[in-house]
Design a protein around this motif. Structure first.
Motif, PDB file in Angstrom:
ATOM      1  N   ARG A  69       0.838  -1.203   0.000  1.00  0.00           N
ATOM      2  CA  ARG A  69       0.000   0.000   0.000  1.00  0.00           C
ATOM      3  C   ARG A  69       0.876   1.256   0.000  1.00  0.00           C
ATOM      4  NH1 ARG A  69      -5.240  -1.506   0.973  1.00  0.00           N
ATOM      5  NH2 ARG A  69      -5.557  -3.353   2.283  1.00  0.00           N
ATOM      6  N   ARG A  70       1.911   1.262   0.830  1.00  0.00           N
ATOM      7  CA  ARG A  70       2.786   2.431   0.883  1.00  0.00           C
ATOM      8  C   ARG A  70       3.502   2.632  -0.455  1.00  0.00           C
ATOM      9  NH1 ARG A  70       2.993   1.229   6.558  1.00  0.00           N
ATOM     10  NH2 ARG A  70       4.410  -0.536   6.315  1.00  0.00           N
ATOM     11  N   LEU A  71       3.907   1.532  -1.067  1.00  0.00           N
ATOM     12  CA  LEU A  71       4.582   1.616  -2.361  1.00  0.00           C
ATOM     13  C   LEU A  71       3.650   2.203  -3.426  1.00  0.00           C
ATOM     14  CD1 LEU A  71       7.034   0.962  -4.148  1.00  0.00           C
ATOM     15  CD2 LEU A  71       6.090  -1.330  -4.459  1.00  0.00           C
ATOM     16  N   LEU A  72       2.389   1.756  -3.429  1.00  0.00           N
ATOM     17  CA  LEU A  72       1.429   2.250  -4.414  1.00  0.00           C
ATOM     18  C   LEU A  72       1.107   3.721  -4.178  1.00  0.00           C
ATOM     19  CD1 LEU A  72      -0.969  -0.818  -4.602  1.00  0.00           C
ATOM     20  CD2 LEU A  72       0.679  -0.077  -6.347  1.00  0.00           C
ATOM     21  N   ASP A  73       1.022   4.125  -2.899  1.00  0.00           N
ATOM     22  CA  ASP A  73       0.790   5.544  -2.605  1.00  0.00           C
ATOM     23  C   ASP A  73       1.934   6.394  -3.145  1.00  0.00           C
ATOM     24  OD1 ASP A  73      -1.599   5.061  -1.352  1.00  0.00           O
ATOM     25  OD2 ASP A  73      -0.765   5.063   0.679  1.00  0.00           O
ATOM     26  N   GLN A  74       3.168   5.902  -2.956  1.00  0.00           N
ATOM     27  CA  GLN A  74       4.322   6.641  -3.466  1.00  0.00           C
ATOM     28  C   GLN A  74       4.297   6.710  -4.996  1.00  0.00           C
ATOM     29  OE1 GLN A  74       6.734   8.304  -1.662  1.00  0.00           O
ATOM     30  NE2 GLN A  74       7.284   9.078  -3.690  1.00  0.00           N
ATOM     31  N   ALA A  75       3.918   5.609  -5.625  1.00  0.00           N
ATOM     32  CA  ALA A  75       3.829   5.595  -7.088  1.00  0.00           C
ATOM     33  C   ALA A  75       2.796   6.603  -7.573  1.00  0.00           C
ATOM     34  CB  ALA A  75       3.475   4.192  -7.573  1.00  0.00           C
ATOM     35  N   ASP A  76       1.665   6.718  -6.838  1.00  0.00           N
ATOM     36  CA  ASP A  76       0.647   7.706  -7.214  1.00  0.00           C
ATOM     37  C   ASP A  76       1.197   9.123  -7.120  1.00  0.00           C
ATOM     38  OD1 ASP A  76      -1.238   5.758  -7.729  1.00  0.00           O
ATOM     39  OD2 ASP A  76      -2.185   5.885  -5.758  1.00  0.00           O
ATOM     40  N   ARG A  77       2.032   9.367  -6.096  1.00  0.00           N
ATOM     41  CA  ARG A  77       2.612  10.698  -5.959  1.00  0.00           C
ATOM     42  C   ARG A  77       3.571  11.003  -7.107  1.00  0.00           C
ATOM     43  NH1 ARG A  77       2.325   9.269  -0.406  1.00  0.00           N
ATOM     44  NH2 ARG A  77       4.457   8.464  -0.338  1.00  0.00           N
ATOM     45  N   VAL A  78       4.335   9.987  -7.526  1.00  0.00           N
ATOM     46  CA  VAL A  78       5.234  10.172  -8.666  1.00  0.00           C
ATOM     47  C   VAL A  78       4.431  10.520  -9.922  1.00  0.00           C
ATOM     48  CG1 VAL A  78       6.858   9.007 -10.210  1.00  0.00           C
ATOM     49  CG2 VAL A  78       7.049   8.677  -7.741  1.00  0.00           C
ATOM     50  N   THR A  79       3.355   9.782 -10.139  1.00  0.00           N
ATOM     51  CA  THR A  79       2.506  10.036 -11.305  1.00  0.00           C
ATOM     52  C   THR A  79       1.899  11.432 -11.251  1.00  0.00           C
ATOM     53  OG1 THR A  79       1.966   7.677 -11.463  1.00  0.00           O
ATOM     54  CG2 THR A  79       0.500   9.217 -12.587  1.00  0.00           C
ATOM     55  N   ALA A  80       1.447  11.833 -10.040  1.00  0.00           N
ATOM     56  CA  ALA A  80       0.851  13.159  -9.888  1.00  0.00           C
ATOM     57  C   ALA A  80       1.857  14.254 -10.210  1.00  0.00           C
ATOM     58  CB  ALA A  80       0.317  13.334  -8.469  1.00  0.00           C
ATOM     59  N   ALA A  81       3.118  14.063  -9.792  1.00  0.00           N
ATOM     60  CA  ALA A  81       4.152  15.057 -10.083  1.00  0.00           C
ATOM     61  C   ALA A  81       4.370  15.182 -11.582  1.00  0.00           C
ATOM     62  CB  ALA A  81       5.453  14.670  -9.386  1.00  0.00           C
ATOM     63  N   ALA A  82       4.397  14.037 -12.274  1.00  0.00           N
ATOM     64  CA  ALA A  82       4.579  14.066 -13.726  1.00  0.00           C
ATOM     65  C   ALA A  82       3.404  14.741 -14.414  1.00  0.00           C
ATOM     66  CB  ALA A  82       4.758  12.642 -14.247  1.00  0.00           C
ATOM     67  N   GLU A  83       2.191  14.451 -13.942  1.00  0.00           N
ATOM     68  CA  GLU A  83       1.001  15.034 -14.562  1.00  0.00           C
ATOM     69  C   GLU A  83       0.968  16.545 -14.393  1.00  0.00           C
ATOM     70  OE1 GLU A  83      -2.305  13.004 -12.894  1.00  0.00           O
ATOM     71  OE2 GLU A  83      -2.172  11.308 -14.298  1.00  0.00           O
ATOM     72  N   ARG A  84       1.454  17.028 -13.235  1.00  0.00           N
ATOM     73  CA  ARG A  84       1.470  18.476 -13.023  1.00  0.00           C
ATOM     74  C   ARG A  84       2.299  19.170 -14.098  1.00  0.00           C
ATOM     75  NH1 ARG A  84       2.032  17.143  -7.546  1.00  0.00           N
ATOM     76  NH2 ARG A  84       4.268  17.630  -7.558  1.00  0.00           N
ATOM     77  N   HIS A  85       3.438  18.574 -14.422  1.00  0.00           N
ATOM     78  CA  HIS A  85       4.297  19.181 -15.430  1.00  0.00           C
ATOM     79  C   HIS A  85       3.753  18.952 -16.842  1.00  0.00           C
ATOM     80  CE1 HIS A  85       7.586  20.478 -12.814  1.00  0.00           C
ATOM     81  NE2 HIS A  85       7.288  19.412 -12.089  1.00  0.00           N
ATOM     82  N   LEU A  86       3.169  17.781 -17.063  1.00  0.00           N
ATOM     83  CA  LEU A  86       2.628  17.472 -18.382  1.00  0.00           C
ATOM     84  C   LEU A  86       1.523  18.442 -18.771  1.00  0.00           C
ATOM     85  CD1 LEU A  86       2.496  15.522 -20.817  1.00  0.00           C
ATOM     86  CD2 LEU A  86       0.835  14.174 -19.516  1.00  0.00           C
ATOM     87  N   ARG A  87       0.662  18.737 -17.812  1.00  0.00           N
ATOM     88  CA  ARG A  87      -0.478  19.602 -18.101  1.00  0.00           C
ATOM     89  C   ARG A  87      -0.185  21.073 -17.835  1.00  0.00           C
ATOM     90  NH1 ARG A  87      -4.847  16.339 -14.608  1.00  0.00           N
ATOM     91  NH2 ARG A  87      -3.419  17.127 -13.047  1.00  0.00           N
TER      92      ARG A  87
END
Length: 295
Positions: A69-87
């Protein structure tokens, strides 16, 4: 290990049944069973014990699923950071909320903000049981309607909405149809709760302790609104919720009755303290104006 495999483990643990987990994940049951066996072989430990009704985590399984669960939460944060820059964050505003959010104010605010900013896409993001504040800190949303109490560390927040609380009952319950009841009237009823939220959040919603000093009779746990309502409808327990859920989650097998002697829910509009996002400031202004009109 792959993130996909970690999602498999968490889904199996949440559902307690490989077949249901497979349906949720859109994979076949044999494929999910094979993936689980492969992971158990790779780890060298058994993760789940099988029984007639499904599976239950072993001691090793509980530890490994918690880390997954902690690993998946961290992965979601990584994705969110990328999306912020993408958009570029200039053309999208992500608005978090829980269940019914701040009632009609949530929907009206999104609609009015979109009217004033036609070039901005407003993305609603729904969360369960207190997760909206964490989602703000993790960068998964830009602004959120946060149910209190909640951990507001690192956030700016202002209360924008209040509403009474109700008890959800199966439609055939003896208290169903009343105009209002005391929380003491349901003292003997098993109460739905969740292990997904902090204890202070759980106790506030459960009114623990009760006005007479007693503690709730704890019933089944749940992971989200839908699971909670299913168990209430089948008569396994009752639940406490804000009044707006009676409208947003109306169904013929449920009855919602006002709790007359408990403090109301307060909802805060929150965002990361010091955020320079002009869209957040614009959305906050819309919410303030609409909330003032409602008073």
């Amino acid at each position: 290990m792959e993130l996909r495999q970690m999602r498999y483990l968490v889904a199996i643990a949440d559902e307690g049944n490989i077949g249901r987990a497979a349906t949720l994940l859109y994979v076949s049951q044999p494929a999910l069973s094979y993936a689980l066996k492969s992971l158990e072989k790779e780890f060298g430990v058994r993760l789940f014990e099988r029984h007639a009704g499904g599976v239950i985590e072993t001691a090793a399984g509980r530890d490994i699923v918690a880390e997954a669960r902690r690993l998946l939460d961290q992965a979601d944060r990584v994705t969110a950071a990328a999306e912020r820059h993408l958009r570029g964050r200039t053309g999208v505003l992500r608005v978090g909320f829980e269940a019914s959010g701040a009632g009609e104010l949530t929907t009206r605010a999104r609609a009015e903000f979109a009217r004033r900013h036609p070039g901005v896409r407003v993305e609603p993001k729904r969360f369960d049981w207190g997760e909206e504040a964490t989602a703000l800190r993790d960068g998964r949303v830009d602004v959120a309607f946060v149910w209190l109490p909640n951990d507001l560390t690192g956030l700016y927040a202002e209360i924008v909405h209040r509403e009474p609380r109700v008890v959800g009952l199966p439609s055939g319950h003896s208290l169903a149809g009343r105009d209002g009841v005391s929380v003491l009237d349901v003292n003997d009823e098993p109460l739905m709760w969740t292990e997904r939220a902090p204890r202070v959040w759980v106790d506030w919603w459960a009114v623990n302790p009760r006005p007479d000093g007693s503690t709730p009779r704890w019933g089944p746990t749940n992971n989200n609104v839908e699971e909670m309502l299913e168990q209430v409808a089948e008569g396994a327990a009752v639940c406490f919720a804000p009044l707006s859920m009676a409208r947003y989650y109306a169904r013929p097998d449920l009855s919602w009755v006002l709790l007359t002697d408990v403090e109301p829910l307060q909802v805060a509009l929150a965002w990361v303290d010091g955020s320079g996002n002009p869209l957040v400031r614009g959305f906050a202004q819309v919410v303030r104006e609409l909330a003032a009109d409602d008073r």
